[in-house]
Scaffold this active site. Structure first.
Site, PDB file in Angstrom:
ATOM      1  N   HIS A  11      -1.791   1.596   5.519  1.00  0.00           N
ATOM      2  CA  HIS A  11      -0.408   1.133   5.696  1.00  0.00           C
ATOM      3  C   HIS A  11      -0.226   0.488   7.070  1.00  0.00           C
ATOM      4  O   HIS A  11      -0.138   1.168   8.084  1.00  0.00           O
ATOM      5  CB  HIS A  11       0.536   2.333   5.527  1.00  0.00           C
ATOM      6  CG  HIS A  11       1.973   1.961   5.525  1.00  0.00           C
ATOM      7  ND1 HIS A  11       2.926   2.631   6.238  1.00  0.00           N
ATOM      8  CD2 HIS A  11       2.626   0.954   4.910  1.00  0.00           C
ATOM      9  CE1 HIS A  11       4.105   2.081   6.047  1.00  0.00           C
ATOM     10  NE2 HIS A  11       3.944   1.051   5.245  1.00  0.00           N
ATOM     11  N   GLU A  56      -1.297   3.619   9.189  1.00  0.00           N
ATOM     12  CA  GLU A  56      -1.218   4.996   8.690  1.00  0.00           C
ATOM     13  C   GLU A  56      -2.113   5.169   7.483  1.00  0.00           C
ATOM     14  O   GLU A  56      -2.149   4.310   6.603  1.00  0.00           O
ATOM     15  CB  GLU A  56       0.211   5.298   8.215  1.00  0.00           C
ATOM     16  CG  GLU A  56       1.180   5.637   9.297  1.00  0.00           C
ATOM     17  CD  GLU A  56       2.547   5.982   8.703  1.00  0.00           C
ATOM     18  OE1 GLU A  56       3.147   6.961   9.153  1.00  0.00           O
ATOM     19  OE2 GLU A  56       3.018   5.276   7.805  1.00  0.00           O
ATOM     20  N   SER A  78       4.212   1.008   0.861  1.00  0.00           N
ATOM     21  CA  SER A  78       5.057   1.696   1.839  1.00  0.00           C
ATOM     22  C   SER A  78       5.487   3.057   1.333  1.00  0.00           C
ATOM     23  O   SER A  78       5.880   3.910   2.117  1.00  0.00           O
ATOM     24  CB  SER A  78       6.341   0.905   2.081  1.00  0.00           C
ATOM     25  OG  SER A  78       6.069  -0.385   2.484  1.00  0.00           O
TER      26      SER A  78
HETATM   27  N1  LIG Z   1       7.743  -5.804   4.842  1.00  0.00           N
HETATM   28  C1  LIG Z   1       7.351  -4.784   5.575  1.00  0.00           C
HETATM   29  O1  LIG Z   1       7.842  -4.573   6.688  1.00  0.00           O
HETATM   30  C2  LIG Z   1       6.258  -3.860   5.073  1.00  0.00           C
HETATM   31  C3  LIG Z   1       5.671  -2.949   5.972  1.00  0.00           C
HETATM   32  C4  LIG Z   1       4.611  -2.134   5.522  1.00  0.00           C
HETATM   33  C5  LIG Z   1       4.190  -2.209   4.196  1.00  0.00           C
HETATM   34  N2  LIG Z   1       4.806  -3.096   3.346  1.00  0.00           N
HETATM   35  C6  LIG Z   1       4.295  -3.160   1.964  1.00  0.00           C
HETATM   36  O2  LIG Z   1       3.428  -4.291   1.867  1.00  0.00           O
HETATM   37  C7  LIG Z   1       3.513  -4.837   0.537  1.00  0.00           C
HETATM   38  C8  LIG Z   1       3.900  -6.311   0.634  1.00  0.00           C
HETATM   39  O3  LIG Z   1       5.132  -6.428   1.300  1.00  0.00           O
HETATM   40  P1  LIG Z   1       5.588  -7.813   1.967  1.00  0.00           P
HETATM   41  O4  LIG Z   1       6.748  -7.496   2.836  1.00  0.00           O
HETATM   42  O5  LIG Z   1       4.411  -8.525   2.511  1.00  0.00           O
HETATM   43  O6  LIG Z   1       6.125  -8.602   0.676  1.00  0.00           O
HETATM   44  P2  LIG Z   1       6.351 -10.189   0.494  1.00  0.00           P
HETATM   45  O7  LIG Z   1       7.373 -10.331  -0.562  1.00  0.00           O
HETATM   46  O8  LIG Z   1       6.563 -10.846   1.814  1.00  0.00           O
HETATM   47  O9  LIG Z   1       4.911 -10.695  -0.042  1.00  0.00           O
HETATM   48  C9  LIG Z   1       4.362 -10.292  -1.267  1.00  0.00           C
HETATM   49  C10 LIG Z   1       3.427 -11.407  -1.730  1.00  0.00           C
HETATM   50  O10 LIG Z   1       2.666 -10.936  -2.847  1.00  0.00           O
HETATM   51  C11 LIG Z   1       2.534 -12.009  -3.766  1.00  0.00           C
HETATM   52  N3  LIG Z   1       2.214 -11.441  -5.077  1.00  0.00           N
HETATM   53  C12 LIG Z   1       3.025 -10.742  -5.896  1.00  0.00           C
HETATM   54  N4  LIG Z   1       2.353 -10.342  -6.994  1.00  0.00           N
HETATM   55  C13 LIG Z   1       1.067 -10.814  -6.851  1.00  0.00           C
HETATM   56  C14 LIG Z   1      -0.114 -10.739  -7.639  1.00  0.00           C
HETATM   57  N5  LIG Z   1      -0.113 -10.086  -8.813  1.00  0.00           N
HETATM   58  N6  LIG Z   1      -1.242 -11.343  -7.178  1.00  0.00           N
HETATM   59  C15 LIG Z   1      -1.243 -11.986  -5.988  1.00  0.00           C
HETATM   60  N7  LIG Z   1      -0.155 -12.092  -5.196  1.00  0.00           N
HETATM   61  C16 LIG Z   1       0.990 -11.504  -5.619  1.00  0.00           C
HETATM   62  C17 LIG Z   1       3.880 -12.745  -3.690  1.00  0.00           C
HETATM   63  O11 LIG Z   1       3.770 -14.079  -4.150  1.00  0.00           O
HETATM   64  C18 LIG Z   1       4.175 -12.666  -2.191  1.00  0.00           C
HETATM   65  O12 LIG Z   1       3.670 -13.800  -1.485  1.00  0.00           O
HETATM   66  C19 LIG Z   1       4.521  -3.962  -0.219  1.00  0.00           C
HETATM   67  O13 LIG Z   1       3.821  -2.969  -0.906  1.00  0.00           O
HETATM   68  C20 LIG Z   1       5.358  -3.370   0.904  1.00  0.00           C
HETATM   69  O14 LIG Z   1       5.955  -2.158   0.547  1.00  0.00           O
HETATM   70  C21 LIG Z   1       5.812  -3.938   3.758  1.00  0.00           C
END
Ligand SMILES: NC(=O)c1ccc[n+]([C@@H]2O[C@H](COP(=O)([O-])OP(=O)(O)OC[C@H]3O[C@@H](n4cnc5c(N)ncnc54)[C@H](O)[C@@H]3O)[C@@H](O)[C@H]2O)c1
Length: 284
Positions: free
Chosen positions: A170, A182, A149
């Protein structure tokens, strides 16, 4: 098949050599790393658009939960899309689910993948460690993409030997519903959205208004589907804090990037929002 290929061509369009190479790439096999909010949605959308997908996370328990979430989401999509023909809806769900397998070992699956989309925790060190490792196991043609993000794509890509095959991809939450992806450096939406969310938090921390009133005001007055506190809980407070901390580190004087005491406290208490059952609000 198309969503990834098209985005990749856009992402790489600054280099004519790279876009020539991009045109030849057929993305069929996708590995999604991280089966949380975003990764599960990305896996679902990739599978529903004809890709075979391997979804990777740290434990079988997390993957079982992701799979259950994907199935529920697909059933909701099918109910609308195939309202007149429930049998076709069931077939769509079964076919899409059958295109998704799971693994707890990314290194063992990336050798046969065309595209890796990473959606793990928003932390540069953790992301670079992952990609450095995968770089050794992935096929030469494999494209790497991060769903980050807020982190700079080049900082992550520099941890690999494939800077010319590394993209920012993204997606938005919830992935199956949001139409935007994006690949713009700097990510327009979060650059505007996160300071807005934090301004709402500051308003609340100063005692100027309750979080319920702020949410109601923005829904009724600005026409937003969710208020800022509802959205913060939906996005994940841990993810929001990671973004804010990263920006604060880069530009400590910027008033928009100052830490928030209530956000820090909730994250320290593992209250990350909807996904943990409590954030600014409580969830059943
Ligand atoms: N939440 C949002 O609205 C949003 C929107 C756009 C982008 N993002 C980005 O997407 C990414 C994930 O966010 P999210 O909200 O899905 O987080 P989340 O916490 O819901 O999920 C992250 C997952 O990654 C897993 N994980 C962590 N380290 C790992 C590894 N080394 N190998 C395999 N799995 C691993 C965790 O167990 C977890 O299930 C981040 O970079 C975030 O900035 C989030």
């Amino acid at each position: 098949m198309a969503f990834v290929t098209r985005q990749f061509v856009r992402a790489m369009s600054s280099s004519s050599a790279a876009s020539a190479a991009a045109k030849k790439i057929m993305v069929k096999h996708v590995t999604v790393i991280g089966g949380g909010l975003m990764g599960a949605g990305i896996a679902q959308v990739a599978a529903a658009t004809g890709h075979t997908v391997v979804l990777v996370d740290q434990t079988e328990d997390i993957l079982a939960k992701s799979r259950k979430g994907i199935e529920e989401s697909l059933r909701r999509v099918a109910k609308k899309k195939f309202a007149e023909n429930p049998k076709a809806g069931d077939e769509f769900v079964d076919k899409t689910l059958s295109s998704i397998s799971t693994s707890t070992d990314a290194a063992s699956v990336v050798h046969s993948t065309d595209l890796v989309v990473e959606a793990i925790v928003e932390n540069l060190k953790v992301k670079t460690e992952l990609f450095t490792r995968l770089d050794k196991f992935a096929a030469e043609h494999t494209i790497f993409a991060s769903n980050t993000s807020s982190l700079q794509i080049t900082s992550i890509a520099n941890a690999t030997t494939r800077q010319d095959r590394f993209a920012g991809l993204h997606f938005f939450n919830p992935v199956p519903l949001m139409k935007l992806v994006e690949d713009t450096p700097g990510f327009i939406v979060n650059r505007l959205l996160v300071p807005y969310l934090l301004e709402a938090v500051r308003l609340y921390e100063r005692g100027d208004a309750s979080k319920e009133d702020i949410d109601t005001a923005m829904k009724l007055g600005a026409g937003y589907p969710m208020g800022p506190f509802e959205l913060l809980d939906y996005v994940g407070l841990d993810t929001t804090k990671f973004i804010l901390d990263g920006w604060h580190e880069m530009d400590a004087k910027n008033p928009l990037f100052q830490p928030s005491s209530s956000l820090d406290k909730l994250v320290a208490e593992n209250k990350f929002g909807k996904k943990t059952g409590e954030g600014y609000y409580k969830y059943k």
